[in-house]
Design an enzyme around this catalytic site. Sequence first.
Site, PDB file in Angstrom:
ATOM      1  N   ARG A   1     -12.377-124.015 -27.368  1.00 49.41           N
ATOM      2  CA  ARG A   1     -12.998-122.558 -26.781  1.00 49.41           C
ATOM      3  C   ARG A   1     -13.270-122.716 -25.382  1.00 49.41           C
ATOM      4  O   ARG A   1     -14.347-122.378 -24.815  1.00 49.41           O
ATOM      5  CB  ARG A   1     -13.846-122.292 -27.677  1.00 49.41           C
ATOM      6  CG  ARG A   1     -13.766-121.999 -28.959  1.00 49.41           C
ATOM      7  CD  ARG A   1     -14.859-121.445 -30.013  1.00 49.41           C
ATOM      8  NE  ARG A   1     -14.313-120.786 -31.077  1.00 49.41           N
ATOM      9  CZ  ARG A   1     -15.027-120.276 -32.186  1.00 49.41           C
ATOM     10  NH1 ARG A   1     -16.332-120.262 -31.987  1.00 49.41           N
ATOM     11  NH2 ARG A   1     -14.680-119.624 -33.057  1.00 49.41           N
ATOM     12  N   GLY A   2     -12.283-122.826 -24.592  1.00 52.32           N
ATOM     13  CA  GLY A   2     -12.494-123.274 -23.097  1.00 52.32           C
ATOM     14  C   GLY A   2     -11.950-122.339 -22.040  1.00 52.32           C
ATOM     15  O   GLY A   2     -11.219-122.844 -21.319  1.00 52.32           O
TER      16      GLY A   2
END
Length: 381
Positions: free
Chosen positions: A251-252
């Site tokens: 989730r970057g």
Amino acid sequence: MFRAFAIFAVVFAPLAVTAVGTPFGQAAGTTGGGSATPATPSSLAELTTWLSDSTARVIVLNKVFDFTSNEGTTTGKACKPWTCSPNPQLAIDANSWCENYESGAATTTVTYNKAGVTPLKVGSNKTILGSGSNAGIKGKGLKISGASNIIIQNIKITDINAQYVWGGDALQIDGGSKIWVDHNYFQHIGRQMVVTGYGAVTKTTFSNNVFNGDGTYSATCNGQHYWVALFTGAGDQITFALNYLYKTSGRGPHVSGTSGYYQNIHIYNNYFVSLDGHAIDPEVGSKVLVEGNYFNSVKTPLLSGDGEAYIPTTSAETASCSSYIGRACVANKLSSSGSISTNKVNAANGFTDSISKAASIKSADDVSTYVQANAGVGIVN
Ligand SMILES: *[C@@H]1O[C@H](CO)[C@@H](O)[C@H](O)[C@H]1NC(C)=O
């Protein structure tokens, strides 16, 4: 010399504590508490009130306000969605999440700090400004819900039930506009370091923040935090620039996932380093334009999802942006990192607004040095 300087600093200190610098990107024009007299809360209760009331305020945090044990503990059902080792996170059974999404997982009972699961409400027209390199909030996060004109700068948000998914987020925004999240530091969080809910989050910039994923517990059992940034609102318009993502595994950011919603996320000049997992995760409805970032030792810079993300690395790819945004894109740099597949240039058509077109974007070659020197706390105030 030193003594004279110290006296000078004391006398003039109040003048030095409004937000520093100028918001850029989508958050341009955000003023927060503006010219309200800066003030430091004297207690957790006063901080809670000042954050949430309807008065324009410049709230100066001069230390870490520690909420960790303030509301005691609670014990409840949890599950074990990850069976890897060492030190997998467990998941608190919030809203029957274990039954609904992890029904095959073993269950257990856990005790955690109540403060983590109820964030501090932040109202409109606020500046929250840390002083020095060790000021902020511990054990509890912030929540903006349908509020606007907020600056959060130079604070640390850390240690929110880090062992437990659903133990708390550091910063939630569910509907909001004109929000500048700048020069902050996030580490040891149970769930998201930053997250937008289903309400649209517009005119918002995340800049110069450190997302430090290094911790004991993780969903990926590699000491790297998975739940970094999640943008999922119904019409998010966000700039994500000059941030430092270190030892994160997912989730970057993750963008979207809800059919019928859209998000336009402009991701530039960030330094991604030592990610033993993935960075950008574009799902349905998302448009993500990724320019001038440096991916250093990132296993998977881009997940192939149902969304549209464009990460140009060659001159032919950067040139392809011109027909959408009237300029070439700035190339990204990949070093000791996985390759980019499923590059979708059509993502650029989400960035035809004047702010995105005119963004001042550095060469990816300069990003490592710049971001390491300028991101996080203790730099601007
Ligand atoms: C925020 O400030 C603006 C401009 O002064 C004002 O119109 C608005 O009502 C304020 N919002 C709140 C919730 O006080």
